[in-house]
Design an enzyme around this catalytic site. Sequence first.
Site, PDB file in Angstrom:
ATOM      1  N   ASP A  61       0.666  -1.331  -0.020  1.00  0.00           N
ATOM      2  CA  ASP A  61       0.117   0.000  -0.018  1.00  0.00           C
ATOM      3  C   ASP A  61       0.806   1.319  -0.164  1.00  0.00           C
ATOM      4  OD1 ASP A  61      -2.237  -1.561   0.162  1.00  0.00           O
ATOM      5  OD2 ASP A  61      -2.719  -1.397   2.083  1.00  0.00           O
ATOM      6  N   LEU A  63      -8.864   3.769  11.112  1.00  0.00           N
ATOM      7  CA  LEU A  63      -9.414   2.807  11.783  1.00  0.00           C
ATOM      8  C   LEU A  63      -8.701   2.298  12.767  1.00  0.00           C
ATOM      9  CD1 LEU A  63     -11.864   0.597  11.345  1.00  0.00           C
ATOM     10  CD2 LEU A  63     -10.182  -0.599   9.757  1.00  0.00           C
ATOM     11  N   ALA A  72     -11.047   6.966   1.281  1.00  0.00           N
ATOM     12  CA  ALA A  72     -10.046   5.872   0.658  1.00  0.00           C
ATOM     13  C   ALA A  72      -8.836   5.549   1.777  1.00  0.00           C
ATOM     14  CB  ALA A  72      -9.035   6.466  -0.466  1.00  0.00           C
ATOM     15  N   THR A 123      -9.864   3.287   6.104  1.00  0.00           N
ATOM     16  CA  THR A 123      -9.453   1.713   6.557  1.00  0.00           C
ATOM     17  C   THR A 123      -7.975   1.745   7.139  1.00  0.00           C
ATOM     18  OG1 THR A 123      -9.088   1.067   4.322  1.00  0.00           O
ATOM     19  CG2 THR A 123     -11.534   0.805   5.208  1.00  0.00           C
ATOM     20  N   ALA A 124      -7.255   2.930   7.014  1.00  0.00           N
ATOM     21  CA  ALA A 124      -5.809   2.842   7.240  1.00  0.00           C
ATOM     22  C   ALA A 124      -5.700   3.253   8.561  1.00  0.00           C
ATOM     23  CB  ALA A 124      -5.063   3.666   6.310  1.00  0.00           C
ATOM     24  N   TYR A 125      -4.786   4.246   8.890  1.00  0.00           N
ATOM     25  CA  TYR A 125      -4.524   4.881  10.198  1.00  0.00           C
ATOM     26  C   TYR A 125      -5.814   5.237  11.085  1.00  0.00           C
ATOM     27  CZ  TYR A 125      -2.056   6.837  13.968  1.00  0.00           C
ATOM     28  OH  TYR A 125      -1.765   7.300  15.390  1.00  0.00           O
TER      29      TYR A 125
END
Length: 257
Positions: free
Chosen positions: A46, A161, A154, A157-159
């Site tokens: 990613d 979350l 976008a 769902t990264a940091y």
Amino acid sequence: MVRSFKSLAFVASPSEDAQNALRDLEARYGLTPPEEADVIVALGGDGFMLQTLHQTMNSGKLVYGMNRGSVGFLMNRYSIEDLEDRISEAVANVLHPLEMQTVDADGNRFRALAINEVYLFRQSYQAAKLQVVVDGRVRLDELICDGLLVATPAGSTAYNLSAHGPILPLEAPLLALTPVSAFRPRRWRGALLPNRVTVDLSILEAEKRPVNAVADHREVKSVVHVRIAQSENTTATILSDPDHSWSDRILSEQFSN
């Protein structure tokens, strides 16, 4: 909809798996310089995908990722077979990044774009103290926390979350404003904002409680003010396999363990 394209270019992260995939794919499909191709195939994880998207913003190029990294949430499954057919049938997702404008303690100004999030975090042992203003209206006079981030769908769902922020569907016209370890107000858990707003963050007691700001992978130290707004004039386009679209991935995250 079947997509037509003229040529593919392959780029890869430095990892061994990605470099091996690069050699295999170039041997099969040929070697075209990225500046001459209309589709860029990114091989890695990613982080490498984010770098590639930043490099192709407003270029008109499409980016198709295949996972040769660890998590690979932004990537499609790796396979050397039928790549041209997969790209022809892929779903295009147009992304508008956030624009971060900062002023540091010396008065220097800096601008950077973020596809995932803009994140402020404390630089020392003392918690950050921030004032939060949305579209010119003070919403929090004083937020004491370890950090604060503004995430796109976008990047939700990264940091975001990991900081217990909400997952946003890719099509949602929203931004997530998510605190990290908020101390005061103790019960404040963040907010959902329309993606058209401008967020201004002022660092209170900046000398005593220094704060850094990050837009994806670009960091600015000792900021005193940060302005965040979606950039309407900048786009990047990422392709996803229709049987595992990016929208479906985000939806699936909401039901995962």
